[in-house]
Design a protein around this motif. Structure first.
Motif, mmCIF file in Angstrom:
data_model
loop_
_atom_site.group_PDB
_atom_site.id
_atom_site.type_symbol
_atom_site.label_atom_id
_atom_site.label_comp_id
_atom_site.label_asym_id
_atom_site.label_seq_id
_atom_site.Cartn_x
_atom_site.Cartn_y
_atom_site.Cartn_z
ATOM 1 N N SER A 150 50.517 59.236 32.527
ATOM 2 C CA SER A 150 50.748 57.830 32.205
ATOM 3 C C SER A 150 51.942 57.337 32.999
ATOM 4 C CB SER A 150 50.978 57.626 30.702
ATOM 5 O OG SER A 150 52.037 58.447 30.224
ATOM 6 N N SER A 151 51.944 56.045 33.340
ATOM 7 C CA SER A 151 53.015 55.480 34.171
ATOM 8 C C SER A 151 53.556 54.223 33.520
ATOM 9 C CB SER A 151 52.473 55.177 35.574
ATOM 10 O OG SER A 151 53.509 54.781 36.440
ATOM 11 N N TYR A 152 54.835 53.925 33.792
ATOM 12 C CA TYR A 152 55.538 52.874 33.053
ATOM 13 C C TYR A 152 56.403 51.996 33.964
ATOM 14 C CZ TYR A 152 54.309 56.128 29.328
ATOM 15 O OH TYR A 152 53.623 56.955 28.481
ATOM 16 N N ASP A 153 56.544 50.748 33.558
ATOM 17 C CA ASP A 153 57.487 49.851 34.223
ATOM 18 C C ASP A 153 58.898 50.146 33.712
ATOM 19 O OD1 ASP A 153 55.638 48.349 35.725
ATOM 20 O OD2 ASP A 153 55.198 47.052 34.017
ATOM 21 N N GLY A 154 59.893 49.842 34.539
ATOM 22 C CA GLY A 154 61.288 49.954 34.112
ATOM 23 C C GLY A 154 61.623 51.307 33.526
ATOM 24 N N ASP A 155 62.274 51.301 32.361
ATOM 25 C CA ASP A 155 62.670 52.559 31.723
ATOM 26 C C ASP A 155 61.657 52.993 30.660
ATOM 27 O OD1 ASP A 155 63.143 50.608 29.837
ATOM 28 O OD2 ASP A 155 65.172 51.290 29.325
#
Length: 261
Positions: A150-155
């Motif tokens: 899974s990948s995420y924006d920002g922190d």
């Protein structure tokens, strides 16, 4: 949870405790340069995290392990017994949701960018033309590892890891789980040492009640590299039936983490 639905145990094992690294700055008594450098470094790190953009599901698919990446293992697109959406996985404690999601190959944090597959020991070469009963039993004695990215924006990735860590603590006494119509009871969650790697890692064991006749122990590991989070959960049905322990293959973990950006 019935024994006949053993494959659905894949969506009931939980994750272990994550140990978050705390960054501290140092300053000397004879000047302000070290303090300034530390602040600049911290600011740069924070800025890099806030600027991070999540990869798409299609991009994550390309980062998953492929056939030939791990010697002695077969790679498949996934498993139909695993939930396809977080809405299919419900716990009786919100803090335990990230544990259940990660175990099911779903994103443990707040993102729609998710991809998963399964990596299974390949024992086909050892199967004879006229297999004995022992050969047949051994054919089922294989480790199947469900891998989720899974990948995420920002922190967001850091927050996802903290949610897992907090969940291990909050859910140490267990929780109830319903996944695609199957109800289970996790009786204990405990942190343990995993393969590690990446920027942060979490490994934990989970005891699951088996029809009131005892417990089965499962293991999950969660690793962050940059703004991507990888989850690993391994099941071995022969070991499950015999009560033997099953561990997550280090070769699978290391190969997957190496492929991450």
């Amino acid at each position: 949870m019935k024994r006949s639905s053993g494959a659905r145990l894949c969506s009931t094992a939980a994750i272990g405790a994550l140990s978050l690294a705390l960054l501290t700055g140092c300053s000397s008594d004879d000047g302000s340069k070290d303090s300034k450098d530390s602040k600049d470094s911290s600011s740069a790190t924070a800025s890099a995290a806030s600027d991070a953009k999540a990869s798409t599901a299609a991009e994550l698919e390309k980062l998953l392990l492929a056939q030939g990446d791990v010697k002695g293992y077969k790679v498949d697109s996934g498993d139909d017994t695993l939930p396809k959406s977080k809405t299919a996985v419900k716990t009786d404690k919100a803090a335990c949701d990230p544990l259940a999601w990660a175990t099911a190959g779903l994103a443990p944090g707040d993102t729609d960018a998710n991809a998963s597959n399964s990596v299974t020991e390949d024992k086909s070469a050892s199967v004879t033309a006229s297999p004995s009963e022992a050969d047949i039993e051994d054919a089922f004695n294989v480790n199947m590892t469900f891998v989720g990215l899974s990948s995420y924006d920002g922190d967001g990735a850091e927050k996802a890891m903290k949610a897992v860590s907090d969940g291990v603590t909050a859910c140490s006494g267990g929780y109830a789980l319903a996944a695609e119509g199957e109800k289970s009871k996790v009786t204990k969650v405990a942190s343990e040492k995993g393969t590690g790697g990446g920027d942060e890692s979490v490994a934990f064991s989970e005891d699951v009640d088996v029809d009131g006749e005892g417990t089965a122990t499962f293991h999950t590991e969660v690793i962050r590299k940059g703004n991507t989070v990888a989850t690993f959960y391994t099941v071995n049905f022969a070991a499950l039936a015999s009560g033997k322990a099953t561990s997550i293959p280090a070769a699978v973990v290391q190969a997957q983490v190496t492929k991450l950006k």
